[in-house]
Design a protein around this motif. Structure first.
Motif, PDB file in Angstrom:
ATOM      1  N   GLU A 150       0.688  -1.287  -0.051  1.00 42.49           N
ATOM      2  CA  GLU A 150       0.041   0.086  -0.128  1.00 42.49           C
ATOM      3  C   GLU A 150       0.711   1.251  -0.099  1.00 42.49           C
ATOM      4  OE1 GLU A 150      -2.580  -0.213   3.219  1.00 42.49           O
ATOM      5  OE2 GLU A 150      -3.664  -2.296   2.536  1.00 42.49           O
ATOM      6  N   ASP A 151       1.834   1.151  -0.589  1.00 39.61           N
ATOM      7  CA  ASP A 151       2.972   2.315  -0.880  1.00 39.61           C
ATOM      8  C   ASP A 151       2.741   2.918  -2.261  1.00 39.61           C
ATOM      9  OD1 ASP A 151       4.447   4.416  -0.036  1.00 39.61           O
ATOM     10  OD2 ASP A 151       5.613   3.276   1.016  1.00 39.61           O
ATOM     11  N   ILE A 152       3.441   3.831  -2.747  1.00 34.89           N
ATOM     12  CA  ILE A 152       3.733   4.280  -3.963  1.00 34.89           C
ATOM     13  C   ILE A 152       5.240   4.369  -4.337  1.00 34.89           C
ATOM     14  CG2 ILE A 152       1.519   5.491  -4.460  1.00 34.89           C
ATOM     15  CD1 ILE A 152       2.939   8.054  -3.723  1.00 34.89           C
ATOM     16  N   TYR A 153       5.506   4.209  -5.640  1.00 34.19           N
ATOM     17  CA  TYR A 153       6.975   4.195  -5.939  1.00 34.19           C
ATOM     18  C   TYR A 153       6.861   4.914  -7.293  1.00 34.19           C
ATOM     19  CZ  TYR A 153       7.188   0.456  -2.706  1.00 34.19           C
ATOM     20  OH  TYR A 153       7.186  -0.436  -1.582  1.00 34.19           O
ATOM     21  N   SER A 171      -7.994   8.045  -7.997  1.00 28.68           N
ATOM     22  CA  SER A 171      -9.079   7.031  -7.651  1.00 28.68           C
ATOM     23  C   SER A 171      -8.876   5.659  -8.416  1.00 28.68           C
ATOM     24  CB  SER A 171     -10.370   7.511  -7.947  1.00 28.68           C
ATOM     25  OG  SER A 171     -10.396   8.451  -7.257  1.00 28.68           O
ATOM     26  N   PHE A 172      -8.054   5.502  -9.457  1.00 26.19           N
ATOM     27  CA  PHE A 172      -8.119   4.408 -10.347  1.00 26.19           C
ATOM     28  C   PHE A 172      -7.708   3.021  -9.735  1.00 26.19           C
ATOM     29  CE2 PHE A 172      -5.190   1.655 -12.966  1.00 26.19           C
ATOM     30  CZ  PHE A 172      -6.145   0.909 -13.341  1.00 26.19           C
ATOM     31  N   PRO A 173      -6.565   3.118  -9.269  1.00 23.74           N
ATOM     32  CA  PRO A 173      -6.190   1.593  -8.619  1.00 23.74           C
ATOM     33  C   PRO A 173      -6.993   1.284  -7.506  1.00 23.74           C
ATOM     34  CG  PRO A 173      -4.340   3.175  -7.893  1.00 23.74           C
ATOM     35  CD  PRO A 173      -5.486   3.909  -8.854  1.00 23.74           C
ATOM     36  N   HIS A 174      -7.666   1.920  -6.712  1.00 23.49           N
ATOM     37  CA  HIS A 174      -8.392   1.774  -5.550  1.00 23.49           C
ATOM     38  C   HIS A 174      -9.805   1.532  -5.813  1.00 23.49           C
ATOM     39  CE1 HIS A 174      -4.968   3.631  -3.952  1.00 23.49           C
ATOM     40  NE2 HIS A 174      -5.374   4.691  -4.224  1.00 23.49           N
ATOM     41  N   LEU A 175     -10.330   1.792  -7.061  1.00 17.80           N
ATOM     42  CA  LEU A 175     -11.473   1.583  -7.506  1.00 17.80           C
ATOM     43  C   LEU A 175     -11.496   0.304  -8.267  1.00 17.80           C
ATOM     44  CD1 LEU A 175     -14.455   2.862  -8.071  1.00 17.80           C
ATOM     45  CD2 LEU A 175     -13.629   3.565 -10.249  1.00 17.80           C
ATOM     46  N   LEU A 176     -10.407  -0.009  -8.926  1.00 18.62           N
ATOM     47  CA  LEU A 176     -10.165  -1.286  -9.436  1.00 18.62           C
ATOM     48  C   LEU A 176     -10.277  -2.454  -8.463  1.00 18.62           C
ATOM     49  CD1 LEU A 176      -9.122  -2.661 -12.162  1.00 18.62           C
ATOM     50  CD2 LEU A 176      -6.756  -2.876 -11.202  1.00 18.62           C
ATOM     51  N   PHE A 177      -9.559  -2.354  -7.401  1.00 17.99           N
ATOM     52  CA  PHE A 177      -9.536  -3.158  -6.230  1.00 17.99           C
ATOM     53  C   PHE A 177     -11.205  -3.375  -5.624  1.00 17.99           C
ATOM     54  CE2 PHE A 177      -5.000  -2.641  -5.905  1.00 17.99           C
ATOM     55  CZ  PHE A 177      -4.445  -3.938  -6.558  1.00 17.99           C
ATOM     56  N   LEU A 178     -11.772  -2.119  -5.639  1.00 15.17           N
ATOM     57  CA  LEU A 178     -13.185  -2.246  -5.278  1.00 15.17           C
ATOM     58  C   LEU A 178     -14.054  -3.097  -6.060  1.00 15.17           C
ATOM     59  CD1 LEU A 178     -14.864  -0.952  -2.874  1.00 15.17           C
ATOM     60  CD2 LEU A 178     -15.373   0.929  -4.835  1.00 15.17           C
ATOM     61  N   VAL A 179     -14.038  -3.009  -7.332  1.00 15.98           N
ATOM     62  CA  VAL A 179     -14.610  -3.672  -8.343  1.00 15.98           C
ATOM     63  C   VAL A 179     -14.188  -5.153  -8.390  1.00 15.98           C
ATOM     64  CG1 VAL A 179     -15.291  -3.737 -10.838  1.00 15.98           C
ATOM     65  CG2 VAL A 179     -14.987  -1.587  -9.832  1.00 15.98           C
ATOM     66  N   ARG A 243      -7.309   7.138  -1.912  1.00 17.19           N
ATOM     67  CA  ARG A 243      -8.679   7.726  -1.766  1.00 17.19           C
ATOM     68  C   ARG A 243      -9.352   7.264  -3.383  1.00 17.19           C
ATOM     69  NH1 ARG A 243      -8.843  11.784   1.916  1.00 17.19           N
ATOM     70  NH2 ARG A 243      -6.863  12.265   2.882  1.00 17.19           N
ATOM     71  N   ILE A 244     -10.777   7.499  -3.159  1.00 17.52           N
ATOM     72  CA  ILE A 244     -11.613   7.313  -4.192  1.00 17.52           C
ATOM     73  C   ILE A 244     -12.596   8.247  -4.528  1.00 17.52           C
ATOM     74  CG2 ILE A 244     -13.486   5.849  -5.457  1.00 17.52           C
ATOM     75  CD1 ILE A 244     -12.348   3.188  -4.093  1.00 17.52           C
ATOM     76  N   PHE A 245     -12.281   9.178  -5.590  1.00 14.51           N
ATOM     77  CA  PHE A 245     -12.992  10.492  -5.720  1.00 14.51           C
ATOM     78  C   PHE A 245     -12.832  11.307  -4.528  1.00 14.51           C
ATOM     79  CE2 PHE A 245     -15.420   7.494  -8.302  1.00 14.51           C
ATOM     80  CZ  PHE A 245     -14.962   7.708  -9.546  1.00 14.51           C
ATOM     81  N   GLY A 246     -11.690  11.425  -3.790  1.00 16.70           N
ATOM     82  CA  GLY A 246     -11.298  12.179  -2.926  1.00 16.70           C
ATOM     83  C   GLY A 246     -11.701  11.641  -1.413  1.00 16.70           C
ATOM     84  N   PHE A 247     -12.351  10.736  -1.296  1.00 17.69           N
ATOM     85  CA  PHE A 247     -12.829  10.011   0.048  1.00 17.69           C
ATOM     86  C   PHE A 247     -11.816   8.983   0.275  1.00 17.69           C
ATOM     87  CE2 PHE A 247     -16.583  11.934  -1.512  1.00 17.69           C
ATOM     88  CZ  PHE A 247     -16.952  12.516  -0.776  1.00 17.69           C
ATOM     89  N   GLN A 248     -11.263   8.784   1.388  1.00 17.19           N
ATOM     90  CA  GLN A 248     -10.373   7.756   2.103  1.00 17.19           C
ATOM     91  C   GLN A 248     -10.970   6.578   1.806  1.00 17.19           C
ATOM     92  OE1 GLN A 248      -8.084   8.832   5.276  1.00 17.19           O
ATOM     93  NE2 GLN A 248      -6.468   7.005   5.142  1.00 17.19           N
ATOM     94  N   VAL A 249     -10.226   5.261   1.544  1.00 19.16           N
ATOM     95  CA  VAL A 249     -11.002   4.114   1.533  1.00 19.16           C
ATOM     96  C   VAL A 249     -11.151   3.714   2.744  1.00 19.16           C
ATOM     97  CG1 VAL A 249     -10.722   1.674   0.765  1.00 19.16           C
ATOM     98  CG2 VAL A 249      -9.814   3.553  -0.879  1.00 19.16           C
ATOM     99  N   HIS A 250     -12.404   3.168   3.140  1.00 13.41           N
ATOM    100  CA  HIS A 250     -12.770   2.967   4.358  1.00 13.41           C
ATOM    101  C   HIS A 250     -11.815   1.776   5.491  1.00 13.41           C
ATOM    102  CE1 HIS A 250     -15.229   2.238   8.181  1.00 13.41           C
ATOM    103  NE2 HIS A 250     -15.261   0.957   7.756  1.00 13.41           N
ATOM    104  N   GLU A 251     -11.740   0.720   4.809  1.00 11.79           N
ATOM    105  CA  GLU A 251     -10.783  -0.206   5.598  1.00 11.79           C
ATOM    106  C   GLU A 251      -9.624   0.136   5.715  1.00 11.79           C
ATOM    107  OE1 GLU A 251     -11.904  -2.856   7.170  1.00 11.79           O
ATOM    108  OE2 GLU A 251     -13.760  -2.372   6.581  1.00 11.79           O
ATOM    109  N   ILE A 252      -8.696   0.885   4.645  1.00 15.64           N
ATOM    110  CA  ILE A 252      -7.557   1.337   4.772  1.00 15.64           C
ATOM    111  C   ILE A 252      -7.261   2.457   5.793  1.00 15.64           C
ATOM    112  CG2 ILE A 252      -5.549   2.264   3.559  1.00 15.64           C
ATOM    113  CD1 ILE A 252      -6.398   0.794   1.092  1.00 15.64           C
ATOM    114  N   ALA A 253      -8.554   3.478   5.794  1.00 15.10           N
ATOM    115  CA  ALA A 253      -8.424   4.386   6.624  1.00 15.10           C
ATOM    116  C   ALA A 253      -8.575   3.745   8.148  1.00 15.10           C
ATOM    117  CB  ALA A 253      -9.672   5.557   6.157  1.00 15.10           C
TER     118      ALA A 253
END
Length: 275
Positions: A150-153, A171-179, A243-253
Motif C-alpha cells: 500500500e505504498d507508491i513508487y 482513484s483508479f487503482p483503488h476503484l479497480l480493487f473495489l470492483v 482515496r476514491i474520488f477524494g474520500f479515503q478508502v474505509h478499511e484502509i483508513a
C-alpha cells in the motif's frame, strides 16, 4: 508532420487501426501505461464535459484524436496540435479508466504486469498500478501503487516518470480493487493475479537484494544534529493515503488510524526517555 509520422509507423497495412492517431499514440515509446480509449466513448460529448476549458485548440485537438483533422492546417500548427491532442487524450483517459470497460482494459495490463513490479523485496514482485497524486494537470507526475504494501513508487523509466499523474487520476487503482475484490493482494504469500509471473526475480535475486540492503552503511552519528530526535523524525514521516474520488478508502483508513495511534504511543514513550 503528424500524418507522415503515422504513415512511417504503420506496417504498410491499409487498416483503419494502423493508421489511426490513437494507435500511433499507444505505439509511441513512453506511452505503455495508457490503454486504448474506445472511439465511441470519445465521440460522446457528454463524457468530455468541461475539457474544452482545459485544452487549447480543443476542437482541432479532438479532431486530431478522431482522425478528422483538416488537411489544410499549416505545418507549424500541427506540432502544437500534437501536444494538445496528447494532453486531451490523457484527460479523456483518466475518465475512461474508471468506467467498467476502461477498468477491464487496465485489468488486462495489470495481469501482464505492464506497469512493472514492486521493488520491495517482501512484496515478491507484486504487479503495480499507475496512480496520480493529484487530479489537476501539471501538478504531479504519475506514480506506481502496490496493493500489497500500500505504498507508491516512482517509475524506473524517465519516459514514464514524466507522464502527468492527472492522466490516471487519484482513484483508479483503488476503484479497480473495489470492483475486483478477488484481486486484492494478500499481505504475505505468493503473488497471484490470474496469470503466471514472467520475468519475476528468483529467490536467489531476492536474497541478494536483501543482503545488499543489510550491508548498506548506516548514517554516521556525527551527521545527525542535536536538534533531531527519533520522535520528531517519526512524526514528520509521510504516508500515502488511498482515496476514491477524494474520500479515503474505509478499511484502509481504519487500519491507518490504528497504525497512527500505535505510532503516537511509541513516539510518546520515546519522548519520555529523551530519544
Amino acid at each position: 508532420m503528424l500524418r507522415r509520422a503515422v504513415e512511417d509507423l504503420s506496417s504498410g497495412s491499409d487498416s483503419d487501426y494502423t493508421n489511426s492517431w490513437i494507435a500511433w499514440f499507444l505505439s509511441s515509446k513512453g506511452n505503455e501505461y495508457f490503454c486504448e480509449v474506445e472511439e465511441e466513448y470519445i465521440l460522446d460529448r457528454f463524457n468530455l464535459t468541461g475539457l474544452n476549458t482545459e485544452v487549447a485548440n480543443y476542437t482541432q485537438a479532438l479532431d486530431s484524436i478522431t482522425d478528422n483533422i483538416d488537411e489544410d492546417i499549416p505545418d507549424e500548427l500541427r506540432g502544437a496540435l500534437d501536444v494538445q491532442a496528447r494532453h486531451l487524450y490523457g484527460l479523456i483517459h483518466a475518465r475512461w479508466i474508471v468506467t467498467a470497460r476502461g477498468l477491464a482494459k487496465m485489468l488486462e495490463k495489470y495481469k501482464r504486469a505492464d506497469f512493472g513490479r514492486c521493488p520491495r523485496v517482501l512484496c515478491q514482485s507484486q504487479p503495480l498500478l499507475p496512480v496520480g497524486l493529484s487530479d489537476i494537470p501539471y501538478e504531479k507526475s504519475v506514480k506506481l501503487y502496490c496493493g500489497r504494501c500500500e505504498d507508491i513508487y516512482s517509475p524506473k523509466s524517465s519516459r514514464h516518470g514524466s507522464i502527468d499523474g492527472a492522466y490516471f487520476g487519484t482513484s483508479f487503482p483503488h476503484l479497480l480493487f473495489l470492483v475486483y475484490p478477488n484481486l486484492i493482494p494478500p499481505k504475505s504469500g505468493p503473488v497471484d493475479v490470474g496469470l503466471p509471473v514472467r520475468g519475476a526475480p528468483t529467490e536467489g535475486d531476492n536474497q541478494r537484494r536483501t543482503r545488499r540492503a543489510r550491508e548498506e552503511p548506516e548514517l554516521p552519528a556525527e551527521t545527525i544534529g542535536e536538534e533531531f530526535s527519533t520522535a520528531s523524525v517519526a512524526l514528520k514521516a509521510e504516508r500515502y493515503r488511498p482515496r476514491i474520488f477524494g474520500f479515503q478508502v474505509h478499511e484502509i483508513a481504519k487500519l491507518q488510524r490504528w497504525q497512527e495511534a500505535v505510532r503516537d504511543r511509541q513516539v510518546a514513550r520515546l519522548e519520555e526517555i529523551g530519544v
